[in-house]
Design a protein around this motif. Structure first.
Motif, PDB file in Angstrom:
ATOM      1  N   UNK A 282      29.363  13.068  55.059  1.00 46.39           N
ATOM      2  CA  UNK A 282      28.455  14.367  54.509  1.00 46.39           C
ATOM      3  C   UNK A 282      28.873  15.439  55.403  1.00 46.39           C
ATOM      4  N   UNK A 283      29.183  15.273  56.759  1.00 43.51           N
ATOM      5  CA  UNK A 283      29.177  16.559  57.579  1.00 43.51           C
ATOM      6  C   UNK A 283      30.553  17.274  56.994  1.00 43.51           C
ATOM      7  N   UNK A 284      31.722  16.633  56.654  1.00 43.14           N
ATOM      8  CA  UNK A 284      33.023  17.199  56.334  1.00 43.14           C
ATOM      9  C   UNK A 284      33.221  17.405  54.974  1.00 43.14           C
ATOM     10  N   UNK A 285      32.510  16.700  53.958  1.00 45.58           N
ATOM     11  CA  UNK A 285      33.009  16.626  52.658  1.00 45.58           C
ATOM     12  C   UNK A 285      31.734  17.298  51.929  1.00 45.58           C
ATOM     13  N   UNK A 286      30.466  17.196  52.509  1.00 48.96           N
ATOM     14  CA  UNK A 286      29.347  17.552  51.769  1.00 48.96           C
ATOM     15  C   UNK A 286      28.946  19.043  52.408  1.00 48.96           C
ATOM     16  N   UNK A 287      28.334  19.133  53.849  1.00 52.12           N
ATOM     17  CA  UNK A 287      27.818  20.155  54.021  1.00 52.12           C
ATOM     18  C   UNK A 287      29.038  21.289  54.401  1.00 52.12           C
ATOM     19  N   UNK A 288      30.092  20.862  54.846  1.00 53.58           N
ATOM     20  CA  UNK A 288      31.143  21.890  55.040  1.00 53.58           C
ATOM     21  C   UNK A 288      31.540  22.716  53.793  1.00 53.58           C
ATOM     22  N   UNK A 289      31.647  21.901  52.687  1.00 57.93           N
ATOM     23  CA  UNK A 289      32.062  22.394  51.231  1.00 57.93           C
ATOM     24  C   UNK A 289      30.740  23.195  50.798  1.00 57.93           C
TER      25      UNK A 289
END
Length: 276
Positions: free
Chosen positions: A113-120
């Motif tokens: 979720x940090x790299x794929x959800x929130x960053x996006x």
């Protein structure tokens, strides 16, 4: 200009290529051959090389740039922060021995979720605030509300997903509301779960600021017409009166800064040629 432009392009292609052959890292506990597991592990760790090149180039671009910090830039830097924070746990999950322990725990939830959800999502918000004057027919989203949304979302994202790494290291599996026969174990982690829940509520509430910002902008937002609020040098900010002209672009694909308010630096060569 973007630091290491050609390297950034090659890194993007490398990530796309490597990313298509690492699917096995989700299956280290499936009983796959150890040799296949080693191949998937090596390929997954190899993704970190072009990813690190992109991160280095982003940071070098910021380091060399003459920056200001409107809302789109804040969300862009927030994206970079979350991309790095989420990516750091990737090489850990790429190790079959370590993955066997944290597989299907909250550690994986936090990483993904940090790299794929929130960053996006941060990059989407950056683009939304940046292009809002075009999308909303010459109206600017509120910078004050945008900054409030950014800071609440930024700290809310870390408050939700960083503690999940600790839950995963403690062995708490995902998708379970209770662990049968482990009431004492769950109760020890309950304070951390509650903190994550409160942080998630804050994170969700912060997005109401964006909805209010969007609504009030559509109804009575500041009108800038065809002005170029960011002094951007890309063609979409040219006034409509210039669209029919034959333009000679004098900049590279990722060179920014130094434009006049109406973007007329693009027309200088055209006009010079016409005069000649």
């Amino acid at each position: 200009p973007v630091f290491g432009y050609k390297g950034m392009v090659l890194a993007t292609f490398a990530i796309a290529l490597l990313g298509s052959v690492v699917w096995g890292h989700h299956m280290f506990v499936s009983g796959m051959s150890p040799y296949a597991g080693s191949v998937f592990s090596i390929m997954t760790m190899a993704v970190a090389v072009p990813s690190s090149l992109k991160v280095f180039s982003w940071i070098a671009t910021l380091w060399r740039g003459r920056l200001n910090f409107p809302t789109p830039m804040l969300f862009s830097i927030g994206f970079l922060s979350l991309f790095i924070a989420g990516g750091l746990s990737g090489p850990l999950l790429a190790q079959p021995v370590l993955d066997q322990y944290v597989h299907d725990t909250y550690f994986v939830v936090a990483h993904f979720h940090l790299i794929m959800a929130m960053a996006s999502i941060f990059s989407i918000f950056a683009a939304t605030y940046y292009w809002a004057p075009i999308l909303l027919h010459g109206r600017m989203l509120s910078e004050r509300l945008g900054r409030w949304q950014f800071w609440l979302t930024f700290f809310g994202a870390y408050a939700v997903f960083l503690p999940m790494h600790l839950l995963g290291l403690a062995g708490h599996p995902r998708r379970y509301s209770q662990l049968a026969g482990s009431a004492a174990y769950v109760s020890q982690l309950l304070p951390l779960q509650r903190f994550i829940t409160y942080a998630a509520i804050l994170l969700a509430a912060a997005q109401l600021l964006f909805l209010w910002n969007l609504l009030q902008t559509v109804v009575r937002g500041e009108r800038i017409g065809e002005a170029n609020p960011w002094r951007a040098t890309t063609l979409e900010w040219l006034p409509a009166s210039e669209w029919s002209k034959e333009l000679m672009v004098q900049r590279g694909p990722c060179e920014y800064g130094g434009a006049t308010e109406d973007g007329t630096d693009y027309l200088m060569q055209h006009e010079a040629n016409a005069g000649a």
